[in-house]
Design an enzyme around this catalytic site. Structure first.
Site, PDB file in Angstrom:
ATOM      1  N   CYS A   2       0.869  -1.174   0.000  1.00  0.00           N
ATOM      2  CA  CYS A   2       0.000   0.000   0.000  1.00  0.00           C
ATOM      3  C   CYS A   2       0.905   1.223   0.000  1.00  0.00           C
ATOM      4  CB  CYS A   2      -0.811   0.098   1.293  1.00  0.00           C
ATOM      5  SG  CYS A   2      -1.866  -1.302   1.625  1.00  0.00           S
ATOM      6  N   ARG A  16      -4.609   7.108   0.012  1.00  0.00           N
ATOM      7  CA  ARG A  16      -3.770   5.904  -0.046  1.00  0.00           C
ATOM      8  C   ARG A  16      -4.199   5.014  -1.199  1.00  0.00           C
ATOM      9  NH1 ARG A  16      -5.590   2.180   4.034  1.00  0.00           N
ATOM     10  NH2 ARG A  16      -3.737   0.943   3.654  1.00  0.00           N
ATOM     11  N   ASN A  79       0.154  -2.222   5.753  1.00  0.00           N
ATOM     12  CA  ASN A  79       0.824  -3.444   6.186  1.00  0.00           C
ATOM     13  C   ASN A  79       2.246  -3.190   6.660  1.00  0.00           C
ATOM     14  OD1 ASN A  79      -1.090  -5.383   6.015  1.00  0.00           O
ATOM     15  ND2 ASN A  79      -0.102  -6.575   4.407  1.00  0.00           N
TER      16      ASN A  79
HETATM   17  C1  LIG Z   1      -4.592  -6.109   3.708  1.00  0.00           C
HETATM   18  C2  LIG Z   1      -4.472  -4.606   3.953  1.00  0.00           C
HETATM   19  C3  LIG Z   1      -3.066  -4.162   3.677  1.00  0.00           C
HETATM   20  C4  LIG Z   1      -2.741  -4.305   2.221  1.00  0.00           C
HETATM   21  C5  LIG Z   1      -1.284  -4.411   2.025  1.00  0.00           C
HETATM   22  O1  LIG Z   1      -0.512  -3.635   2.527  1.00  0.00           O
HETATM   23  N1  LIG Z   1      -0.919  -5.439   1.236  1.00  0.00           N
HETATM   24  C6  LIG Z   1       0.428  -5.694   0.842  1.00  0.00           C
HETATM   25  C7  LIG Z   1       1.018  -6.880   1.514  1.00  0.00           C
HETATM   26  S1  LIG Z   1       2.688  -6.560   1.896  1.00  0.00           S
HETATM   27  O2  LIG Z   1       2.814  -5.257   2.537  1.00  0.00           O
HETATM   28  O3  LIG Z   1       3.447  -6.596   0.645  1.00  0.00           O
HETATM   29  O4  LIG Z   1       3.066  -7.617   2.837  1.00  0.00           O
HETATM   30  C8  LIG Z   1      -4.827  -4.202   5.403  1.00  0.00           C
HETATM   31  C9  LIG Z   1      -4.818  -2.664   5.573  1.00  0.00           C
HETATM   32  C10 LIG Z   1      -5.865  -2.347   6.657  1.00  0.00           C
HETATM   33  C11 LIG Z   1      -6.255  -3.723   7.195  1.00  0.00           C
HETATM   34  C12 LIG Z   1      -7.587  -3.866   7.964  1.00  0.00           C
HETATM   35  C13 LIG Z   1      -7.584  -2.893   9.164  1.00  0.00           C
HETATM   36  C14 LIG Z   1      -8.843  -3.067  10.015  1.00  0.00           C
HETATM   37  C15 LIG Z   1      -9.014  -4.525  10.497  1.00  0.00           C
HETATM   38  C16 LIG Z   1      -7.952  -4.886  11.531  1.00  0.00           C
HETATM   39  C17 LIG Z   1      -8.177  -6.307  12.055  1.00  0.00           C
HETATM   40  O5  LIG Z   1      -7.157  -6.615  12.953  1.00  0.00           O
HETATM   41  C18 LIG Z   1      -8.119  -7.304  10.898  1.00  0.00           C
HETATM   42  C19 LIG Z   1      -9.131  -6.977   9.842  1.00  0.00           C
HETATM   43  C20 LIG Z   1      -9.015  -5.518   9.305  1.00  0.00           C
HETATM   44  C21 LIG Z   1     -10.296  -5.283   8.457  1.00  0.00           C
HETATM   45  C22 LIG Z   1      -7.728  -5.309   8.463  1.00  0.00           C
HETATM   46  C23 LIG Z   1      -7.667  -6.263   7.239  1.00  0.00           C
HETATM   47  C24 LIG Z   1      -6.366  -6.073   6.417  1.00  0.00           C
HETATM   48  O6  LIG Z   1      -5.261  -6.478   7.189  1.00  0.00           O
HETATM   49  C25 LIG Z   1      -6.194  -4.619   5.969  1.00  0.00           C
HETATM   50  C26 LIG Z   1      -7.296  -4.320   4.931  1.00  0.00           C
END
Ligand SMILES: C[C@H](CCC(=O)NCCS(=O)(=O)O)[C@H]1CC[C@H]2[C@@H]3CC[C@@H]4C[C@H](O)CC[C@]4(C)[C@H]3C[C@H](O)[C@]12C
Length: 329
Positions: A2, A16, A79
């Site tokens: 992200c 974002r 993340n």
């Molecule tokens: C997956 C996303 C990050 C995307 C990212 O960065 N992808 C790259 C991978 S990498 O960086 O290359 O490894 C993140 C960002 C915000 C997050 C939510 C925050 C609220 C809530 C918190 C709770 O505890 C768990 C569920 C919950 C809905 C979360 C789900 C998921 O975790 C979300 C969507």
């Protein structure tokens, strides 16, 4: 991956990209002032600043990914896998400070703080716990950017404690930790929006045969360190008009510089990370603009068009189908 960024013209904008291989079914969620937040450890807050942002709504609770409040303070969670480490929750009588579960961190700050300075005060008296929202939604490993029109910070909860860093570029991606991301900018001290001088060696007169050669060396891959450099360069060199349309358009171009196209980043066999949505919030006006992977038309939701004194969450599903505007039929 992200990427988050801030941008200032007449108003202050924050947004974002959310890059992932699947979507949780997030929506635009407006939390009005009288929606009751029942925090896991810190008690209830019945009346508070109103919020608008992107959230996955679970059991009627807005699990915000990013949001802005009516005072112009914004926050986004990105993340931070492998580096995020949270506190264990302690029994209430064993701690003096407020305990806040990571999934309620955005509402905790945005319901109560009007500025980054106030957020810093809250951060000084809290423990961020790894408490999961539910069995189905385990603890996410995140770090956060918090910004208002005057300043920007990054919050990272790691094994060695809670770090709060000043963020002079107003950009955040994922790994490595923020100080390392910033340090890497030193490797690009020589890049410029201007054409390069021929300084390679006195004996050679090199030719700037194309426009844009001052930026040569800026990485173009999708790793988080590379996106940090790319988007920092784009944002810090950005020039646009001051008006709303021009500012919002420019903002989407800034984050467009790190857009992820399906197929270029395989996360597991046959699964590809894409930019699911890109957001841009006018923090002064409480307008949340977004595009999705297939819908490039900017769509907007205005928090002030709603009854902000209500106690019920207001949600708008993402309009994710693109439309072609035909000119000759
Ligand atoms: C997956 C996303 C990050 C995307 C990212 O960065 N992808 C790259 C991978 S990498 O960086 O290359 O490894 C993140 C960002 C915000 C997050 C939510 C925050 C609220 C809530 C918190 C709770 O505890 C768990 C569920 C919950 C809905 C979360 C789900 C998921 O975790 C979300 C969507």
């Amino acid at each position: 991956m992200c990427t988050a960024a801030t941008y200032k013209t007449k108003d202050f904008y924050m947004g974002r990209t959310l890059d992932y291989e699947f979507s949780y079914g997030e929506q635009i969620a407006i939390t009005p002032r009288n929606y009751e937040f029942d925090f896991r450890f810190a008690g209830k807050i019945k009346s508070h600043y109103a919020l608008i942002g992107m959230a996955f709504v679970a059991e009627g609770y807005p699990l915000y990914y990013d949001a802005v409040n009516e005072k112009g303070l914004g926050m986004a969670g990105l993340n931070f896998v492998g580096n995020a480490a949270y506190e264990e929750a302690l029994p209430e009588d064993e701690t003096e400070v407020s305990q806040v579960a990571q999934f309620e961190f955005i509402p905790w700050i945005l319901t109560q703080c009007a500025t980054v300075a106030e957020a810093r005060e809250k951060l000084a008296t809290m423990r961020l716990t790894g408490t999961a929202f539910s069995e189905q939604l385990p603890t996410a490993q995140l770090h956060w950017i918090i910004a208002d029109k005057d300043s920007c910070i990054v919050v990272e909860s790691m094994k060695d404690g809670l770090h709060v860093y000043d963020n002079p570029v107003g950009v955040l991606t994922n790994n490595p930790p923020f100080p390392s991301q910033m340090f890497a900018l030193n490797n690009y001290a020589g890049v410029s929006r201007k054409q390069p001088e021929s300084t390679f060696a006195g004996v050679l007169q090199l030719d700037a045969y194309s426009r844009g050669m001052g930026g040569m060396g800026i990485p173009g891959d999708l790793s988080s360190q590379s996106r940090f450099v790319k988007v920092a360069f784009t944002k810090l060199n950005s020039i646009s008009g001051e008006e709303e349309d021009e500012s919002v358009s420019q903002f989407f171009h800034i984050l467009g510089s790190v857009d992820q196209q399906r197929g270029c980043c395989e996360v597991t066999e046959g699964k590809y990370e894409i930019t699911i949505y890109t957001s841009c919030c006018n923090t002064a006006k409480g307008i949340y603009y977004y595009t999705t992977y297939d819908n490039h038309q900017i769509t907007a939701v205005d928090m002030h068009a709603e009854n902000l004194d209500s106690d019920q969450l207001i949600c708008y599903p993402l309009l994710s189908k693109g439309e072609v505007r035909w000119q000759n039929k």
